[in-house]
Design a protein around this motif. Structure first.
Motif, PDB file in Angstrom:
ATOM      1  N   ASP A  65       0.681   9.252   2.048  1.00  0.00           N
ATOM      2  CA  ASP A  65       0.068   8.516   0.934  1.00  0.00           C
ATOM      3  C   ASP A  65       0.358   9.249  -0.382  1.00  0.00           C
ATOM      4  OD1 ASP A  65      -1.542   7.178  -0.876  1.00  0.00           O
ATOM      5  OD2 ASP A  65      -3.164   6.872   0.561  1.00  0.00           O
ATOM      6  N   GLU A  68       0.403   8.321  -3.528  1.00  0.00           N
ATOM      7  CA  GLU A  68      -0.481   8.095  -4.677  1.00  0.00           C
ATOM      8  C   GLU A  68      -1.755   8.937  -4.575  1.00  0.00           C
ATOM      9  OE1 GLU A  68       0.321   6.470  -7.455  1.00  0.00           O
ATOM     10  OE2 GLU A  68       2.268   6.362  -6.454  1.00  0.00           O
ATOM     11  N   GLU A  69      -2.296   9.040  -3.383  1.00  0.00           N
ATOM     12  CA  GLU A  69      -3.502   9.854  -3.196  1.00  0.00           C
ATOM     13  C   GLU A  69      -3.184  11.343  -3.335  1.00  0.00           C
ATOM     14  OE1 GLU A  69      -6.848   9.244  -2.744  1.00  0.00           O
ATOM     15  OE2 GLU A  69      -6.263   7.261  -3.427  1.00  0.00           O
ATOM     16  N   GLY A 105      -0.349  11.677   6.970  1.00  0.00           N
ATOM     17  CA  GLY A 105      -0.173  10.938   8.217  1.00  0.00           C
ATOM     18  C   GLY A 105      -0.764  11.648   9.420  1.00  0.00           C
ATOM     19  N   SER A 116      -4.837  13.902   6.615  1.00  0.00           N
ATOM     20  CA  SER A 116      -4.727  12.452   6.801  1.00  0.00           C
ATOM     21  C   SER A 116      -3.791  11.823   5.770  1.00  0.00           C
ATOM     22  CB  SER A 116      -6.108  11.803   6.710  1.00  0.00           C
ATOM     23  OG  SER A 116      -6.705  12.067   5.445  1.00  0.00           O
ATOM     24  N   LEU A 117      -3.698  12.441   4.576  1.00  0.00           N
ATOM     25  CA  LEU A 117      -2.800  11.902   3.542  1.00  0.00           C
ATOM     26  C   LEU A 117      -1.333  12.156   3.869  1.00  0.00           C
ATOM     27  CD1 LEU A 117      -4.724  12.782   0.266  1.00  0.00           C
ATOM     28  CD2 LEU A 117      -4.879  10.744   1.710  1.00  0.00           C
ATOM     29  N   ASP A 136       6.602   6.966   5.640  1.00  0.00           N
ATOM     30  CA  ASP A 136       5.777   5.856   5.188  1.00  0.00           C
ATOM     31  C   ASP A 136       4.290   6.096   5.454  1.00  0.00           C
ATOM     32  OD1 ASP A 136       7.916   4.410   4.225  1.00  0.00           O
ATOM     33  OD2 ASP A 136       8.229   3.304   6.100  1.00  0.00           O
ATOM     34  N   LYS A 137       3.983   7.048   6.334  1.00  0.00           N
ATOM     35  CA  LYS A 137       2.585   7.378   6.615  1.00  0.00           C
ATOM     36  C   LYS A 137       1.997   8.341   5.586  1.00  0.00           C
ATOM     37  CE  LYS A 137       2.773   6.621  11.620  1.00  0.00           C
ATOM     38  NZ  LYS A 137       2.561   7.230  12.958  1.00  0.00           N
TER      39      LYS A 137
END
Length: 215
Positions: free
Chosen positions: A44, A46-47, A18, A15-16, A41-42
């Protein structure tokens, strides 16, 4: 000589990135994963840094993740995860050989994020071959961390274990073949002719050719 190196597993939730549908292609260099994605852009970043040292968005469709010297193994692990159909039925069937086969599983329970399994012999469970983690609680209890699909997966696993059609002679022989072929992760494609299976494998050296199933 047998390779005793532990499998290196990609631990990042898809999921991180996208979702698996956002990942187009997986490449790597010596220390990083080079991912072609539909939409950077999908991702993440930072995570992801909570799991790996650094993330670089090279373009709208390319992302690099610094993972260290295991980049090649992690890329292969990620490709296996993306390629694997993650519906609960397939996940359950993939899990059974790693738990020592159907005959080793006594009872299936679950909590929110894990399977809680009563087994005959926990030593038959291959804890290095499952993503993300298997915990041997005792000689007869094993927990498998599977995420939010734990209830659905437990239900599917119970159905397979209790299904009389899944306990036919050919089904049992198929399950027995999997570990002899180097495990389910070593099998790329299965074909057949009139009297034989024709298998495309990642590494034929992992096949135990000395074991033959006799009728």
């Amino acid at each position: 000589m047998k390779d005793n190196k532990k499998d290196i597993k990609f631990i990042l939730p898809l999921s991180l990135l996208g979702g698996r549908e956002n990942i187009v292609k997986v490449n790597n260099c010596a220390t990083r994963l080079r991912l072609e994605v539909k939409d950077a852009d999908k991702v993440d970043a930072e995570e992801i840094k909570k799991y790996y040292p650094a993330v670089q968005k090279i373009s709208n469709t390319e992302v690099h993740i610094i993972v260290g010297t295991n980049a090649s193994e992690l890329a292969e692990s990620l490709e296996r995860i993306i390629a694997f159909d993650d519906n609960a039925s397939n996940m359950a069937m993939n899990l059974i050989p790693m738990l020592g086969g159907k005959e080793n599983i006594v009872k299936v329970n679950n909590c929110a994020t894990r399977l809680r399994l009563e087994v005959k012999n926990a030593d038959k469970v291959n804890e290095e071959k499952y993503y993300p983690v298997i915990q041997k609680i005792s000689n007869t209890e094993v927990h498998v961390v599977v995420g939010i699909k734990a209830f659905e997966l437990a239900d599917e696993l119970s159905k397979i274990l209790n299904d009389s059609d899944a306990n036919t002679d050919y089904s049992n022989r198929a399950w027995l073949l999997i570990p002899m072929l180097g495990g389910i992760e070593n099998i790329v494609k299965v074909n057949n002719c009139a009297t034989r299976l024709r298998l495309n494998l990642k590494d034929a050296n992992k096949v135990n050719a000395e074991i033959v199933l006799l009728d």
